[in-house]
Enzyme design. Structure first.
Site, PDB file in Angstrom:
ATOM      1  N   SER A  16       0.847  -1.200   0.000  1.00  0.00           N
ATOM      2  CA  SER A  16       0.000   0.000   0.000  1.00  0.00           C
ATOM      3  C   SER A  16       0.877   1.242   0.000  1.00  0.00           C
ATOM      4  O   SER A  16       2.106   1.158   0.114  1.00  0.00           O
ATOM      5  CB  SER A  16      -0.933   0.017   1.229  1.00  0.00           C
ATOM      6  OG  SER A  16      -0.175   0.151   2.423  1.00  0.00           O
ATOM      7  N   GLY A  17       0.224   2.394  -0.115  1.00  0.00           N
ATOM      8  CA  GLY A  17       0.899   3.673   0.063  1.00  0.00           C
ATOM      9  C   GLY A  17       2.093   3.884  -0.831  1.00  0.00           C
ATOM     10  O   GLY A  17       2.077   3.588  -2.041  1.00  0.00           O
ATOM     11  N   SER A 139      11.532  10.640   7.039  1.00  0.00           N
ATOM     12  CA  SER A 139      10.324  11.427   7.300  1.00  0.00           C
ATOM     13  C   SER A 139      10.683  12.896   7.437  1.00  0.00           C
ATOM     14  O   SER A 139      11.777  13.244   7.901  1.00  0.00           O
ATOM     15  CB  SER A 139       9.661  10.956   8.601  1.00  0.00           C
ATOM     16  OG  SER A 139       8.659  11.859   9.025  1.00  0.00           O
ATOM     17  N   TYR A 152       8.818   8.017  16.921  1.00  0.00           N
ATOM     18  CA  TYR A 152       8.759   7.904  15.456  1.00  0.00           C
ATOM     19  C   TYR A 152       9.867   8.734  14.816  1.00  0.00           C
ATOM     20  O   TYR A 152      10.618   8.243  13.967  1.00  0.00           O
ATOM     21  CB  TYR A 152       7.384   8.365  14.971  1.00  0.00           C
ATOM     22  CG  TYR A 152       7.232   8.406  13.470  1.00  0.00           C
ATOM     23  CD1 TYR A 152       6.959   7.247  12.746  1.00  0.00           C
ATOM     24  CD2 TYR A 152       7.343   9.610  12.772  1.00  0.00           C
ATOM     25  CE1 TYR A 152       6.815   7.289  11.367  1.00  0.00           C
ATOM     26  CE2 TYR A 152       7.195   9.653  11.387  1.00  0.00           C
ATOM     27  CZ  TYR A 152       6.927   8.494  10.692  1.00  0.00           C
ATOM     28  OH  TYR A 152       6.787   8.536   9.330  1.00  0.00           O
TER      29      TYR A 152
END
Length: 251
Positions: A16-17, A139, A152
């Site tokens: 996914s994604g 990120s 995270y």
């Protein structure tokens, strides 16, 4: 373009994604692609959606399980003999205030986001050809603080540091290592963390380009870093965020 004709690329977390979008992009450019995931049903759905026939291999594997990674690499070696590129994409999101994080939360984030990436690369290296490329999924939060993302963000910072150190270590083999740092991207993980449409509007308002990004836009960045077009790029982080980190929106 067919920059990846007859090249073999491994994408972890490819059901996914951003992983799925990257698989689609590289298949369109002629690659043979291996995607992994922890769920057989999701792997079957991804394979049906990609519809790439013999140029796609799906393997059930948990990126944080070293035995799974060993089995994965044996499958890849049997299938294609080696790898030209790796996109270590598998990751998880744990978004809580630091005061609310549990040991289980910490272990989950670090096992998947850092341990999984680290050992995916380690296990893939014997198969990776000279002149190959590794792209790690980091990120935007490694560049800008987000209150609910302490663990995270730390795991993603470790991932980018790994890109720098391995970029140096693997340079004698001609292997380039970079990371990509997506901003707000419309994926299942993003929607899980931002189920409220109002939160979506607030996030988009932070972005100078004024919108949430698409997985295909990250896939294009990964394809660049994994291709010969980035032949003189290593140890870098490519931020794909619509200006979120570096710019203030025009009011």
């Amino acid at each position: 373009m067919e920059r990846f004709t007859n090249r073999t690329v491994l994408i972890t977390g490819g059901t996914s994604g951003m992983g799925l979008a990257t698989a689609r992009r590289l298949l369109d450019e002629g690659a043979y692609v291996v995607i992994t995931g922890r769920d057989e049903a999701r792997l079957r759905r991804a394979a049906a959606e990609l519809d790439a026939g013999p140029r796609l291999l799906t393997v059930r594997a948990d990126a944080a399980d070293l035995a799974d990674l060993d089995r994965l690499m044996r499958r890849v070696e049997t299938w294609r003999g080696g790898l030209d590129a790796v996109f270590a994409n598998a990751g998880t999101g744990v978004f809580k205030l630091s005061s609310e994080l549990t040991e289980a939360d910490f272990d989950q984030a670090s096992d998947v986001n850092f341990k999984g990436v680290y050992f995916t690369v380690q296990k893939a290296l014997p198969l990776l050809k000279e002149g190959g490329a590794i792209v790690l999924n980091a990120s935007w939060t490694i560049h800008r603080g987000l209150p609910v993302a302490s663990v995270y963000s730390a795991t993603k910072a470790a991932v980018h540091n790994l890109a720098r150190t391995l970029g140096s270590e693997l340079a004698p083999r001609g292997i380039r290592v970079n990371s990509v740092s997506p901003g707000y991207i419309d994926t299942e993980m993003y929607r899980g963390a931002n189920p409220d449409p109002e939160a979506d509007r607030r996030n988009a308002a932070e972005v100078p380009l004024g919108s949430i990004g698409h997985a295909a836009e990250v896939a294009a960045a990964v394809a660049f870093l994994a291709s010969d077009d980035a032949s003189y790029v290593t140890g870098q982080d490519l931020v794909v965020d619509g200006g979120l980190v570096g710019s203030v929106p025009h009011r």
